[in-house]
Design an enzyme around this catalytic site. Structure first.
Site, PDB file in Angstrom:
ATOM      1  N   ASN A   1      34.807  12.047 111.376  1.00 14.54           N
ATOM      2  CA  ASN A   1      35.785  13.124 111.335  1.00 14.54           C
ATOM      3  C   ASN A   1      35.661  14.009 112.583  1.00 14.54           C
ATOM      4  O   ASN A   1      34.919  13.705 113.511  1.00 14.54           O
ATOM      5  CB  ASN A   1      35.606  13.923 110.043  1.00 14.54           C
TER       6      ASN A   1
ATOM      7  N   HIS B   1      12.734  15.615 124.552  1.00 12.55           N
ATOM      8  CA  HIS B   1      12.155  16.161 125.780  1.00 12.55           C
ATOM      9  C   HIS B   1      10.658  16.370 125.585  1.00 12.55           C
ATOM     10  O   HIS B   1      10.193  16.604 124.467  1.00 12.55           O
ATOM     11  CB  HIS B   1      12.821  17.498 126.130  1.00 12.55           C
TER      12      HIS B   1
ATOM     13  N   GLY C   1      29.216  17.347 106.183  1.00  7.62           N
ATOM     14  CA  GLY C   1      29.564  18.172 107.333  1.00  7.62           C
ATOM     15  C   GLY C   1      28.385  18.941 107.906  1.00  7.62           C
ATOM     16  O   GLY C   1      27.493  19.386 107.190  1.00  7.62           O
TER      17      GLY C   1
ATOM     18  N   ARG D   1      15.274  16.461 102.569  1.00  7.81           N
ATOM     19  CA  ARG D   1      14.358  15.819 101.626  1.00  7.81           C
ATOM     20  C   ARG D   1      15.155  15.013 100.607  1.00  7.81           C
ATOM     21  O   ARG D   1      16.277  15.384 100.254  1.00  7.81           O
ATOM     22  CB  ARG D   1      13.495  16.856 100.900  1.00  7.81           C
TER      23      ARG D   1
END
Length: 201
Positions: free
Chosen positions: A83, A113, A140, A178
Site C-alpha cells: 500500500n 551501520h 500499517g 513479540r
C-alpha cells in the site's frame, strides 16, 4: 573485491562508490516513474515494477509513493500488494512470498551501520537480509529491521518494530515485536463463517 561485491557478501562497503551510486540512481529514476504514473496506467505500473525489482510474481502491485535503494535486491511473489508510502532499503536481499499484504507506511530495512562512531564516521555500512513467508499480513507503520525472518501465515500488528524472527502462523505485536499467540482453528472457523455470510448476502 569491489564495493558491490562487498555489499552483496554482507561485508562493510562504501556506498559513494561510483558503481553503487549509479545503481541507486537507476532505482530513484524508476521509483520516480512509478510514483508519477497516472492512477489508471495499470500497464505502466506493472512494467515499472518488473523493471525495478529482481522478481515480481503474477499480479504483484505497489502503490505510490514507494522508495527503495536498489530494487535489484527485492523479490516478491504472486499477488503481492504494498500500500501507500512504503520504503524498502534493499542493501541486502528482501525476499517476500506470495499473497503478502503490506499496509501503508511499512518500512523494511536491511541496512545497518557500525556501532562504533570512529568506524561509522567512515560512511561504511553493511546489510542483513529480510525474508517474509507466504500469506503474511504486515500492518500499517510497521518497521522491519535487518536480518529478520517472518514465518508463513503470520500477522504483524500495526506499529510494531520487528527486531527478531517471527514464527509461522502467529499474531505478533509491539515494540519490540513479540509473538502474542498462535492463529488457531477457531480463528479459521470464525473468518470462514464471515466469508460464507458475505457470499450469501
Amino acid at each position: 573485491m569491489t564495493e558491490q561485491e562487498k555489499r552483496l557478501a554482507g561485508k562493510l562497503y562504501y556506498p559513494p562508490d561510483p558503481e553503487l551510486t549509479e545503481a541507486r540512481m537507476r532505482a530513484k529514476r524508476l521509483c520516480h516513474r512509478l510514483n508519477t504514473l497516472a492512477p489508471d496506467d495499470f500497464q505502466g505500473r506493472e512494467t515499472t515494477i518488473r523493471e525495478l525489482f529482481s522478481h515480481a510474481g503474477k499480479d504483484a502491485w505497489v502503490e505510490s509513493n514507494f522508495r527503495c535503494d536498489y530494487g535489484t535486491q527485492i523479490s516478491v511473489g504472486d499477488y503481492f500488494f504494498a500500500n501507500y508510502d512504503c520504503i524498502f532499503l534493499d542493501i541486502a536481499p528482501i525476499t517476500i512470498g506470495s499473497r503478502v499484504y503490506i499496509a501503508p507506511r511499512v518500512c523494511i530495512y536491511t541496512v545497518n551501520h557500525p556501532m562504533v562512531p570512529e568506524v561509522r564516521n567512515t560512511d561504511l555500512e553493511y546489510g542483513r537480509p529480510v525474508t517474509i513467508g507466504d500469506n503474511v499480513w504486515i500492518g500499517g507503520n510497521v518497521v522491519i529491521l535487518p536480518g529478520v525472518t517472518i514465518g508463513e501465515g503470520s500477522v504483524i500488528a500495526a506499529g510494531s518494530v520487528v527486531n527478531r524472527d517471527i514464527s509461522p502462523g502467529v499474531l505478533a505485536a509491539g515494540n519490540p515485536c513479540r509473538e502474542i499467540r498462535y492463529l488457531t482453528e477457531a480463528d479459521r472457523e470464525e473468518w470462514e463463517a464471515a466469508l460464507r455470510e458475505h457470499r450469501e448476502t
